[in-house]
Design a protein around this motif. Structure first.
Motif, short mmCIF file in Angstrom:
data_model
loop_
_atom_site.label_atom_id
_atom_site.label_comp_id
_atom_site.label_asym_id
_atom_site.label_seq_id
_atom_site.Cartn_x
_atom_site.Cartn_y
_atom_site.Cartn_z
N VAL A 133 107.20 116.41 87.59
CA VAL A 133 107.58 116.90 86.26
C VAL A 133 106.91 118.24 85.99
N SER A 134 105.66 118.39 86.40
CA SER A 134 104.97 119.67 86.22
C SER A 134 105.72 120.80 86.94
N TYR A 135 106.25 120.50 88.11
CA TYR A 135 107.05 121.50 88.83
C TYR A 135 108.28 121.87 88.00
N TRP A 136 108.98 120.88 87.48
CA TRP A 136 110.19 121.17 86.69
C TRP A 136 109.85 122.00 85.46
N ASN A 163 103.14 98.24 96.06
CA ASN A 163 103.17 98.17 94.59
C ASN A 163 104.39 98.88 94.00
N PRO A 164 105.58 98.47 94.39
CA PRO A 164 106.77 99.12 93.83
C PRO A 164 106.91 98.91 92.33
N GLY A 165 106.20 97.91 91.80
CA GLY A 165 106.27 97.65 90.37
C GLY A 165 105.77 98.79 89.50
N GLN A 166 105.00 99.69 90.08
CA GLN A 166 104.51 100.84 89.31
C GLN A 166 105.63 101.81 88.97
N TRP A 167 106.78 101.63 89.61
CA TRP A 167 107.91 102.53 89.39
C TRP A 167 108.32 102.60 87.93
N THR A 168 108.35 101.47 87.25
CA THR A 168 108.92 101.42 85.90
C THR A 168 108.15 102.31 84.94
N THR A 169 106.84 102.13 84.87
CA THR A 169 106.03 102.94 83.96
C THR A 169 106.02 104.40 84.36
N ALA A 170 105.87 104.66 85.67
CA ALA A 170 105.83 106.04 86.14
C ALA A 170 107.13 106.77 85.84
N THR A 171 108.25 106.09 86.03
CA THR A 171 109.55 106.72 85.81
C THR A 171 109.83 106.90 84.32
N ALA A 172 109.52 105.89 83.53
CA ALA A 172 109.71 106.02 82.09
C ALA A 172 108.87 107.16 81.53
N ASN A 173 107.63 107.27 81.99
CA ASN A 173 106.76 108.35 81.52
C ASN A 173 107.29 109.72 81.95
N ALA A 174 107.83 109.80 83.16
CA ALA A 174 108.39 111.06 83.64
C ALA A 174 109.59 111.49 82.79
N VAL A 175 110.45 110.54 82.47
CA VAL A 175 111.62 110.84 81.65
C VAL A 175 111.16 111.30 80.26
N ARG A 176 110.21 110.59 79.67
CA ARG A 176 109.71 110.98 78.34
C ARG A 176 109.13 112.39 78.37
N ARG A 177 108.38 112.71 79.41
CA ARG A 177 107.76 114.03 79.48
C ARG A 177 108.80 115.13 79.66
N MET A 178 109.84 114.85 80.44
CA MET A 178 110.92 115.83 80.58
C MET A 178 111.56 116.10 79.22
N ALA A 180 110.23 115.58 76.23
CA ALA A 180 109.25 116.19 75.34
C ALA A 180 109.12 117.68 75.59
N ASN A 181 109.44 118.10 76.82
CA ASN A 181 109.36 119.51 77.18
C ASN A 181 110.70 120.23 77.05
N GLY A 182 111.64 119.59 76.39
CA GLY A 182 112.87 120.26 75.99
C GLY A 182 114.03 120.22 76.95
N PHE A 183 113.91 119.49 78.05
CA PHE A 183 115.02 119.40 79.00
C PHE A 183 116.13 118.52 78.42
N ASN A 211 115.74 103.08 77.97
CA ASN A 211 115.26 103.12 76.59
C ASN A 211 114.23 104.22 76.37
N ALA A 212 113.54 104.62 77.45
CA ALA A 212 112.54 105.67 77.33
C ALA A 212 113.16 107.05 77.16
N ASP A 213 114.43 107.18 77.46
CA ASP A 213 115.12 108.46 77.36
C ASP A 213 115.68 108.62 75.95
N SER A 214 115.10 109.53 75.19
CA SER A 214 115.54 109.74 73.81
C SER A 214 116.99 110.19 73.72
#
Length: 329
Positions: A133-136, A163-178, A180-183, A211-214
């Motif tokens: 996300v920082s790259y984007w 630990n594939p279960g970490q995908w959900t939180t990591a992906t939801a947070n990435a979408v939220r941050r995108m 939040a940064n106006g994409f 649901n994490a994607d506004s």
């Protein structure tokens, strides 16, 4: 290396069971602009349904092969998925503006992906989705205003088999941050398990990411290799997303030539029947006939895989339709 067949071969073979769940409609939020989700479909700004028929191009490793954009278009593709590097492992790819221009010049929808995230948690060299996300964010000036032409595939195969279960939180947070940064672009998110979702984490928790994607403007991408070596495994996975009411594309797949590889013929037939997009891996650069569509980027030397996906039944030439945005420029 471009695509680890060793990892693919090590993936557990499992039929994917469908899940029937009633969920609310996934209609696009009013703020969606350019390419966006309506129901389970990708549509253009004018509401026209757009079904991806495309090919991946390993741009970060072969930046001089810019003729590939025109050559991929000439095969009937309407989309090119472009491999970029964030600088964590490959790149950084700082020629994004030129890549987008190449896509537009050749009347292709441009799916841009950061490849450094491949196999995070299992591959120690991999980047996190947050780093992607920082790259984007660093490329934002090259992307804002291109929402009709560009899909942002946040990170390729972002979690391995640990630990594939970490995908959900990591992906939801990435979408939220995108967001939040106006994409405002259509976002694409790859599954864990090196993209194959054999543990069904994406299948079962996709609603949380949605649901994490506004803007409710995210499409889920499964990569179909050895896990999907039967018709039942493919149809049950497609059924699961249909029953959830969530959008899905096949973001990568290869050629079935042995019992342990993907059933590409069922995959393409089912994708066509269901209106699901697919993006084949890849134009060239793997040095493996199961994955390379051409010999050394030469469009006049299609491999067996290239002939199957481009000229075969339910292939790109038979089913690809150019985005209507290019008819109105």
């Amino acid at each position: 290396m471009r695509k680890s067949l060793a990892v693919l071969g090590a993936t557990l073979l499992a039929a994917v069971a469908s899940v029937v769940v009633a969920v609310p409609s996934t209609s696009a939020a009013p703020s969606a602009t350019g390419l966006h989700i309506s129901g389970r479909d990708i549509v253009e700004a004018n509401g026209q349904k757009f079904i991806m028929r495309g090919i991946s191009h390993e741009h970060v490793w072969f930046p001089s092969q810019t003729s590939s954009f025109a050559n991929i278009k000439a095969q009937g593709a309407n989309t090119v998925r472009v491999v970029l590097g964030s600088g964590k492992r490959w790149g950084p790819s700082n020629d994004v503006a030129n890549v987008v221009a190449q896509c537009k010049r050749n009347r292709l929808i441009c799916v841009l992906e950061v490849h450094d995230t491949t196999g995070y948690g299992q591959d120690g060299a991999a980047a996190t989705l947050d780093q992607a996300v920082s790259y984007w964010i660093g490329q934002k000036n090259n992307l804002v205003g291109q929402e009709n032409y560009v899909v942002i595939n946040i990170g390729n195969e972002p979690i391995g088999n640990n630990n594939p279960g970490q995908w959900t939180t990591a992906t939801a947070n990435a979408v939220r941050r995108m967001r939040a940064n106006g994409f405002q672009h259509l976002l694409m998110v790859d599954a864990p398990n090196w993209g194959q979702d054999q543990d069904h984490v994406m299948r079962d928790t996709a609603q949380t990411v949605w649901n994490a994607d506004s803007q409710h403007n995210t499409v889920f991408s499964v990569h179909m290799y050895a896990v999907y070596n039967t018709a039942a495994s493919i149809t049950s996975y497609f059924d699961a997303f249909k029953n959830k009411g969530l959008p899905l594309v096949v973001g990568e797949f290869g050629w079935h030539f042995a019992a342990s590889e993907v059933d590409d013929q069922t995959l393409m037939a089912q994708a066509v029947a269901r209106g699901i997009g697919y993006l084949g891996w890849s134009w060239a650069g793997n040095n493996d006939a199961r994955l390379d569509m051409t010999n050394n980027f030469n469009p006049n030397q299609l491999t067996t895989w290239g002939k199957r996906i481009i000229n075969g039944p339910n292939g790109i030439k038979a089913t690809g339709k150019e985005a209507t945005i290019y008819s109105h420029r």
